[in-house]
Structure formats: C-alpha cells, structure tokens
Motif scaffolding. Structure first.
Motif, PDB file in Angstrom:
ATOM      1  N   ASN A  11     -48.348 -39.087 -50.908  1.00 14.56           N
ATOM      2  CA  ASN A  11     -47.683 -39.670 -49.749  1.00 14.56           C
ATOM      3  C   ASN A  11     -46.311 -39.082 -49.483  1.00 14.56           C
ATOM      4  O   ASN A  11     -45.818 -39.130 -48.376  1.00 14.56           O
ATOM      5  CB  ASN A  11     -47.488 -41.178 -49.974  1.00 14.56           C
ATOM      6  CG  ASN A  11     -48.636 -41.983 -49.424  1.00 14.56           C
ATOM      7  OD1 ASN A  11     -49.082 -41.713 -48.325  1.00 14.56           O
ATOM      8  ND2 ASN A  11     -49.098 -42.936 -50.183  1.00 14.56           N
ATOM      9  N   PHE A  43     -45.276 -48.880 -48.829  1.00 11.71           N
ATOM     10  CA  PHE A  43     -46.435 -48.220 -48.201  1.00 11.71           C
ATOM     11  C   PHE A  43     -47.536 -49.241 -47.973  1.00 11.71           C
ATOM     12  O   PHE A  43     -48.092 -49.347 -46.877  1.00 11.71           O
ATOM     13  CB  PHE A  43     -46.995 -47.101 -49.105  1.00 11.71           C
ATOM     14  CG  PHE A  43     -46.122 -45.869 -49.207  1.00 11.71           C
ATOM     15  CD1 PHE A  43     -45.309 -45.457 -48.156  1.00 11.71           C
ATOM     16  CD2 PHE A  43     -46.138 -45.090 -50.370  1.00 11.71           C
ATOM     17  CE1 PHE A  43     -44.523 -44.309 -48.258  1.00 11.71           C
ATOM     18  CE2 PHE A  43     -45.352 -43.943 -50.471  1.00 11.71           C
ATOM     19  CZ  PHE A  43     -44.551 -43.553 -49.421  1.00 11.71           C
ATOM     20  N   GLY A  46     -47.152 -51.670 -45.242  1.00 13.70           N
ATOM     21  CA  GLY A  46     -47.165 -51.110 -43.890  1.00 13.70           C
ATOM     22  C   GLY A  46     -45.777 -50.888 -43.290  1.00 13.70           C
ATOM     23  O   GLY A  46     -45.645 -50.707 -42.083  1.00 13.70           O
ATOM     24  N   SER A  49     -45.105 -45.158 -43.815  1.00  3.03           N
ATOM     25  CA  SER A  49     -46.352 -44.509 -44.229  1.00  3.03           C
ATOM     26  C   SER A  49     -46.115 -43.274 -45.089  1.00  3.03           C
ATOM     27  O   SER A  49     -46.924 -42.957 -45.940  1.00  3.03           O
ATOM     28  CB  SER A  49     -47.207 -44.161 -43.013  1.00  3.03           C
ATOM     29  OG  SER A  49     -46.632 -43.083 -42.309  1.00  3.03           O
ATOM     30  N   PHE A  69     -46.058 -46.079 -39.679  1.00  2.00           N
ATOM     31  CA  PHE A  69     -47.469 -45.814 -39.406  1.00  2.00           C
ATOM     32  C   PHE A  69     -47.705 -45.377 -37.968  1.00  2.00           C
ATOM     33  O   PHE A  69     -48.674 -44.699 -37.681  1.00  2.00           O
ATOM     34  CB  PHE A  69     -48.332 -47.034 -39.775  1.00  2.00           C
ATOM     35  CG  PHE A  69     -48.547 -47.114 -41.255  1.00  2.00           C
ATOM     36  CD1 PHE A  69     -49.656 -46.499 -41.839  1.00  2.00           C
ATOM     37  CD2 PHE A  69     -47.628 -47.761 -42.075  1.00  2.00           C
ATOM     38  CE1 PHE A  69     -49.849 -46.540 -43.210  1.00  2.00           C
ATOM     39  CE2 PHE A  69     -47.802 -47.803 -43.451  1.00  2.00           C
ATOM     40  CZ  PHE A  69     -48.916 -47.185 -44.026  1.00  2.00           C
TER      41      PHE A  69
END
Ligand SMILES: Nc1ncnc2c1ncn2[C@@H]1O[C@H](COP(=O)(O)OP(=O)(O)OP(=O)(O)O)[C@@H](O)[C@H]1O
Ligand SMILES: [Mg+2]
Length: 245
Positions: A11, A43, A46, A49, A69
């Motif tokens: 990520n 993450f 939410g 991201s 996101f």
C-alpha cells in the motif's frame, strides 16, 4: 501481523514500497511496528487508501502525501514513537486545560500530542486562520489538507520569499489576528512554518500552540512576533515594529 505489514508495504506506494534491502530499511527507519498497525487501521477504516511519497522527515514527525479512496491528496503527519526528543514537548501540554493529563506512557503522550495538533488546527481553521484543514486524528497520526502541487509541497517563505511582501504580510496578519481572537498562541511561528501557497500564507506545525490560561501563552506569542519582525524587516524596508504586537 506479518500479512498486515506485507500488505502495508504494498500500500505504501511507489517511493518506499520496494522490497529490496534499501527499501526495507527505509520502511523500518520511518515506521515502528505500532505505527504500521495504526496506518493499517486507517487503511481499513477507509480514511486513506495509500501513502504516496514522503515529504519531510523531522525529529518528531514524518510527513507524507497520501491518497483517499476517491483519489484526493492528503498530508499525513506521523509522530515518531521512538523519539527521545519528545520530553521537551511536555511543557506545552502541561497546563493546557483541554488536556487533563498528557498520558501515562510515552506512547500515550505521543497520542496526546497528535490530538493537540489536531485540535489546534481545528480551532484555528474554525476561526478563519489559513491553516491546512484537519480531517482526522488516529493515535499518532494526523490527516490534513495537502498543501502542494502533485507530489511537491508548496515551499516555505524561507525557501520562496513572497513576490509582494507587503501584501503577503497583510494576509498573514489577518490569519494571526484570527487565532489571537480565538485566544491561542502558535508558539513556533517562523519562516519555516509558513508556506507560500501561490502567494498566500498558510500556517503549519501547530502542535505546540497553547490556549489562554496556559502558563506559556504570553511568552510564546511574544517570541513568535519577534521572529516575525526579524524575518519581515528584511523583506520590507522601514517596517514598523509595532504591527507585531
Ligand atoms: N499540510 C501540508 N501540506 C503539504 N506539506 C506539508 C503539510 N504539512 C507539513 N508539510 C511539509 O512538511 C514539512 C514539515 O512539517 P511540520 O513543520 O508540520 O513538521 P515538523 O516535523 O514539526 O517539522 P520541523 O521539526 O522541521 O518543524 C513542512 O515544511 C512542509 O514541507
Ligand atoms: Mg516545522
């Protein structure tokens, strides 16, 4: 745990994602195990991201550009939990009526500090001061509006002197007056903590700001105004000292 960190590596994005030895080392330097867990929680909730690129590495915190996101940029300031210099920050929390205790462990004190920066950003933003809009605080992590273009943050006024210093200073004084009306002292106001955002001033780094009633309230503002005079007198000839009171 392992799998979380593996997915976090993934990520973290282009800059610090690499799985080679150097990349791994950077990740270990910047994130302790607990911080990795806290980022992972953001993450999965939410809030963001990805972490994209690192913007600044300081003694107490690292700042990243992150994405939400829905693809918006955010600045993410992550306070280090392994720093020895945190002690000197205690005096800014003690005596702050908004925080009854700074925390019982080192870790809790770092969380309190992140909370404090978030609250200060929030009050300043609400009073009309140009500061990055705060979005979230989670453990040792503060998420705020990203003041930058693509992957680069806007420069500080130390790095980029305003084109029209008089006008810029005027806007800055309006911002300072706004948080003063709301009874706060910034406490670390200098050319390092004011961004030149396309010729508009944005004040950053507000963790140490204290409200009226705090023992350092007066002293910090006096020091801030001294710093401001020292910087602005170099940019504006015959600048009157009295405007910084
Ligand atoms: N909201 C933001 N948007 C874009 N860049 C930011 C933002 N906040 C901070 N930065 C960048 O990160 C740098 C460090 O931020 P800040 O001063 O808040 O952290 P710090 O760790 O307290 O720094 P220092 O110890 O150097 O004062 C800033 O100079 C700026 O380049
Ligand atoms: Mg700073």
């Amino acid at each position: 745990m392992r799998t979380n960190i593996e997915s976090l590596d993934w990520n973290i994005g282009r800059t610090i994602q690499s799985k080679d030895r150097e990349g791994r080392k950077t990740i270990d330097d910047v994130f302790d195990e607990n911080t990795l867990k806290n980022i992972q929680q953001m993450f999965s909730r939410g809030i963001i991201s990805t972490l994209e690129n690192i913007i600044a590495t300081g003694k107490e915190a690292n700042v990243f550009r992150a994405k939400t996101f829905d693809g918006r940029n955010r600045a993410v300031k992550i306070y280090r939990q392994n720093t020895a210099t945190f002690r000197k920050l205690e005096k800014y929390i003690e005596g702050d009526p908004r925080f009854k205790s700074s925390g019982n462990s080192h870790r809790e004190r770092v969380f309190t500090w992140a909370q404090k920066e978030y609250k200060n950003l929030h009050s300043m933003h609400a009073s009309g001061t140009n500061v990055p809009k705060p979005f979230h605080v989670h453990k040792n992590i503060v998420v705020m509006q990203y003041m930058g273009w693509r992957y680069r943050p806007y420069p500080t006024i130390r790095e980029l002197i305003p084109e029209d210093p008089k006008n810029f200073l005027n806007d800055l004084l309006i911002s300072i007056n706004s948080y003063r009306k709301n009874k706060l002292s910034h406490g670390d106001l200098s050319e390092y903590n004011i961004l030149n955002v396309r010729e508009k001033p944005y004040i950053i780094d507000v963790g140490q700001a204290v409200p009226e009633g705090h023992p350092l309230y007066k002293e910090l503002h006096t020091r801030d105004m001294k710093n401001m005079y020292r910087y602005w007198r170099k940019q504006i000839p015959n600048l009157e000292k009295e405007i910084f009171e």
